[in-house]
Design a protein around this motif. Structure first.
Motif, PDB file in Angstrom:
ATOM      1  N   ASP A   1      21.053 -33.973   5.814  1.00  0.00           N
ATOM      2  CA  ASP A   1      20.550 -34.850   6.871  1.00  0.00           C
ATOM      3  C   ASP A   1      21.601 -35.035   7.949  1.00  0.00           C
ATOM      4  OD1 ASP A   1      18.687 -36.370   8.214  1.00  0.00           O
ATOM      5  OD2 ASP A   1      18.428 -37.841   6.633  1.00  0.00           O
TER       6      ASP A   1
ATOM      7  N   ASP B   1      14.899 -36.702   7.791  1.00  0.00           N
ATOM      8  CA  ASP B   1      14.146 -36.843   9.044  1.00  0.00           C
ATOM      9  C   ASP B   1      15.033 -36.783  10.282  1.00  0.00           C
ATOM     10  OD1 ASP B   1      15.196 -39.275   8.351  1.00  0.00           O
ATOM     11  OD2 ASP B   1      13.314 -40.365   8.461  1.00  0.00           O
TER      12      ASP B   1
ATOM     13  N   GLN C   1      14.847 -41.446  15.756  1.00  0.00           N
ATOM     14  CA  GLN C   1      14.711 -42.481  14.719  1.00  0.00           C
ATOM     15  C   GLN C   1      14.117 -43.762  15.292  1.00  0.00           C
ATOM     16  OE1 GLN C   1      14.807 -40.321  12.159  1.00  0.00           O
ATOM     17  NE2 GLN C   1      15.648 -42.057  11.032  1.00  0.00           N
TER      18      GLN C   1
HETATM   19 CA   LIG Z   1      15.533 -41.189   7.036  1.00  0.00          CA
END
Ligand SMILES: [Ca+2]
Ligand SMILES: [Ca+2]
Ligand SMILES: [Ca+2]
Ligand SMILES: [Ca+2]
Ligand SMILES: [Ca+2]
Ligand SMILES: [Ca+2]
Ligand SMILES: [Ca+2]
Ligand SMILES: [Ca+2]
Ligand SMILES: [Ca+2]
Ligand SMILES: [Ca+2]
Ligand SMILES: [Ca+2]
Ligand SMILES: [Ca+2]
Lengths: 206, 206, 206, 206, 206, 206
Positions: free
Chosen positions: F96, F52, E49
């Motif tokens: 996620d 992500d 991230q």
């Molecule tokens: Ca995200």
């Protein structure tokens, strides 16, 4: 005030540079389409903060030239051996719309043929993929900008003729305006037979 | 007013140009689908401010033609040796929807076969991947636009027949309307056996 | 306060590092354009939180150099054999605008020729694809920053001459300002004939 | 009203077309999954305004088939020699969700094996990468749509059996419902041994 | 509380793992930069991230190492034969900023040289493309985190020396702080001559 | 209610399928990581509406395995000869977070080694690039879900041991919990020496 003025390109020594006319919120302005080639693999680069309509215009102009390459004595293989860059200064000013279509086509054809562009000539008009020249807006403002920049000759779509007829003759006096329907006519008018000095010889190895 | 009018393409000398019918907020309009080919690697370029539905339409039409290439005497290898560009002028007007599907298919097939497109013909209809022709909206407005543009012959989905029957006969008089169910019927009706003058010979090197 | 100060690069031992002048909301500042090369396939990497106008500037500068490579004794094939990285520290500060154009061109040309950059020299100006140098804003603030950083020589667009004339002479005293119209003039002024110590030998295998 | 109706594909002459059941805000509807192949390099194209869940469904179905290719007598090399297109008409209607998973798998398998799909059959169910068939929603509405469309046979996840039991028997009368747990069962039920007429011969050159 | 603590990597058995210092809204924290290599084609993967500034930092660090590969006895061809992955755990915590620049450079250099990283060492500082080490913020908080984690040695930009001088001596007691100006100094301080046990032998086939 | 339940995979006949534990707003749930391989070029496909962070998790797990391939008797060239697909049903539910990291690693390693995964085993934990296993949240809810699903053995990060100690013993009774620090320990615990029946033989042509 405008970044460009008439003396930026006061000659036509360079292939691939053509004067266009833009219509902005503050009136008409001239703009330059600059192109160059470098050895590569056929990549197209567009710069100068161009909007998507203007980018599509450039792509359509290039497509047209590619499909008509033989008419202009361009070996179709050069399109894959050189990278083409099209830039519209000034680089910080957003630009959009289809009206630079024929200017882009002329610049691209000039750089690929190394033929000179006629001096003191400007143009404005949308180009279609099959070489039709469509009318554009802001003709009056563009005429004024052309005169301020010392332009002597102008290329417009035949369908813009009515817009010229509506303008006071004082403004168009001394301007030689050509009305065209096709890309072929544009290139016939704008490109000289003569190549630029130091014309580069576009090489295609076998 | 519309940029296009009936005289933009008043003949059918060019392969790959087909007249469609669009339905806009200000009524029906004719539009032109233009295609061209240049030597390349099978790249597809779409331009003219097309929305994603219209782009998918073009992709489906091309897919259909590729999978049925043999029916139209197209060597499947040409799809990889030429770049195809599909453009819908005027370049600044956003366009979307599936109704140009059969027009796109006809334009693509014409450019790949170099066959002439029938004159004074227009069409509107969604195409599916397997060649079904689906009905579309705005038929009445499109009929009016077709007549204004001097269209004599029209291709519609069989499922749009009911929409024609609801229109006052005055509007359809003199228009020869064909109702079809399949892409094959569209191409049979729209493409002439004859190739265009100066048809390009699509080359596939071994 | 600024991250950079005059001693960050107090010599010109490295090819590919050139001092530019930026104009920010808190006044003028010097910035450094850093470039390097590594064996690769001609990839261009831009970093330092550059906005899209600044990125286009870098791309245009590289295009210009590629198309004029012969003038600077650069074998055009090296562009495909090395990856070029252009970075503008400090990496967290967003930067944009076209005014670093000639600085970028100088840095790129230095790294590809391995020629030294003149010491205590700074510059600011937009570059076009065909090598025109266009005027930029914030000249007064940039002059102040240049002096604070110990800059002795400055390159500006000829069209910025009027901006200098409007500044109190106290501020420009001791600064040698060059006004240029073309990229050629910039490179003539900024690059020394001499290569850097330990110049890398750009290799092109056959 | 719906664009599709029972007569759109009133036969099973084409490989790669399979009937699914969708659940929309206005009730259940039948939909068609259309696939086709063209010589290429293994590209997958998805069209018909599919949402990302539905796209992932298609990708998972294709992955499953690739990893189980031997079971269905598919030479794994054909996946790299043909481009696969999956389209869901009508092209302007957004579609999403995982419930077309088994329908997509069936269509893909049919096009790659050229085997006929059983007539008057519809299906709905999520497929996992390893071939599990998961339950989906809207069973009642889908049943109604299936009957309206003349469907005689239905494939559902075993875990949807309870949903059928809750529906009034009037609605399911005459419908032959198969409950399955695996992709293998789906394909066993849906694909006929017989190939379509004019089956294309998928070629793999060495 | 923090996911990482001093015992996560209580030894330096692994190449390519380096301790950095981050400054968050809740104070200073240690972080680990992890890298690994696998046979490939020179792809760079970044995960954990990372914000765009931090990603650019990693790219600049890698560019620097590539252009100085010879100094560290790295065959430049390995960069194209291995894929490099840089990861910063914990994977769910967003991280950004340029201050991990020298930590990333050290980790990358360690993995490509297989040299051990000095134990109980941490660092923080921006790296430029040409190897300058720029100062970063949050020094006081980072010092506290370093001590809590048992760090004995610290590398900072020379321009952060003033920040250390402003901190009460109690906090820096027992910490050996190195102030550097260049990447070369960082790597000289951080990397041991000794390779890790089971060092992988980076292979370049001809 | 949950789509998955204990009988979805009531055996371990398939390589590449591993049970994980997720923590959602409605409590803990089991999830399955499914992987498969097909002949290809090393492409990685991720599906199942993964966020992500979860995608980065998968990429890190794969990177780890690639760099440690020799430990698990995997020929590094297979990574380039097969495409790997990782899917997490149910396909419409967004997922996620990093906690599926070790589950993904186990699934990938199983599919590449074709080794069986231990039955009635579940796991949860973040994986770092260098094989550290980090703690994750929601342990109590995950324990409950594991028991409901008939799980007998559990793998957790050593740093989650304290979370287990805080849970009433009733909930963990009969559950065999393993606390690990490294990826190696996870794979040692989760993978059987035995290959699955009909193990595919991963081929690398020279
Ligand atoms: Ca995200
Ligand atoms: Ca002037
Ligand atoms: Ca736009
Ligand atoms: Ca007219
Ligand atoms: Ca849309
Ligand atoms: Ca200073
Ligand atoms: Ca911008
Ligand atoms: Ca009907
Ligand atoms: Ca979505
Ligand atoms: Ca601890
Ligand atoms: Ca950012
Ligand atoms: Ca159950």
């Amino acid at each position: 005030g405008p970044v460009f003025d008439k003396e930026t390109y006061d000659n036509n020594d360079l292939a691939g540079v053509v004067t266009g006319l833009a219509w902005t919120s503050v009136g008409g302005e001239i703009l330059f389409i600059e192109t160059n080639l470098s050895r590569g693999k056929g990549k197209l680069t567009l710069s100068g903060q161009l909007g998507d309509v203007m980018k599509e215009s450039a792509v359509a102009a290039l497509s047209y030239l590619k499909s008509e390459a033989h008419k202009y004595d361009i070996d179709y293989r050069v399109f894959d051996k050189y990278d083409l860059h099209i830039h519209v200064p000034a680089g910080a000013v957003p630009k959009d719309g289809p009206s630079a279509g024929i200017t882009m086509l002329t610049a691209i054809t000039s750089i690929f043929t190394q033929r000179k562009v006629k001096n003191k000539l400007a143009m404005t008009g949308e180009i279609t993929l099959r070489g039709r020249v469509l009318p554009v807006g802001g003709i009056k403002e563009k005429i004024l900008a052309a005169r301020r920049a010392g332009i002597k000759e102008l290329i417009l779509s035949k369908k813009n003729e009515k817009d010229i007829l509506e303008i006071d003759e004082r403004y168009t006096k001394g301007l030689n305006v050509h009305y065209v329907e096709t890309a072929e006519e544009v290139l016939e008018l704008a490109l000289m037979k003569q190549k630029v000095a130091n014309a580069i010889d576009l090489v295609v190895e076998d």
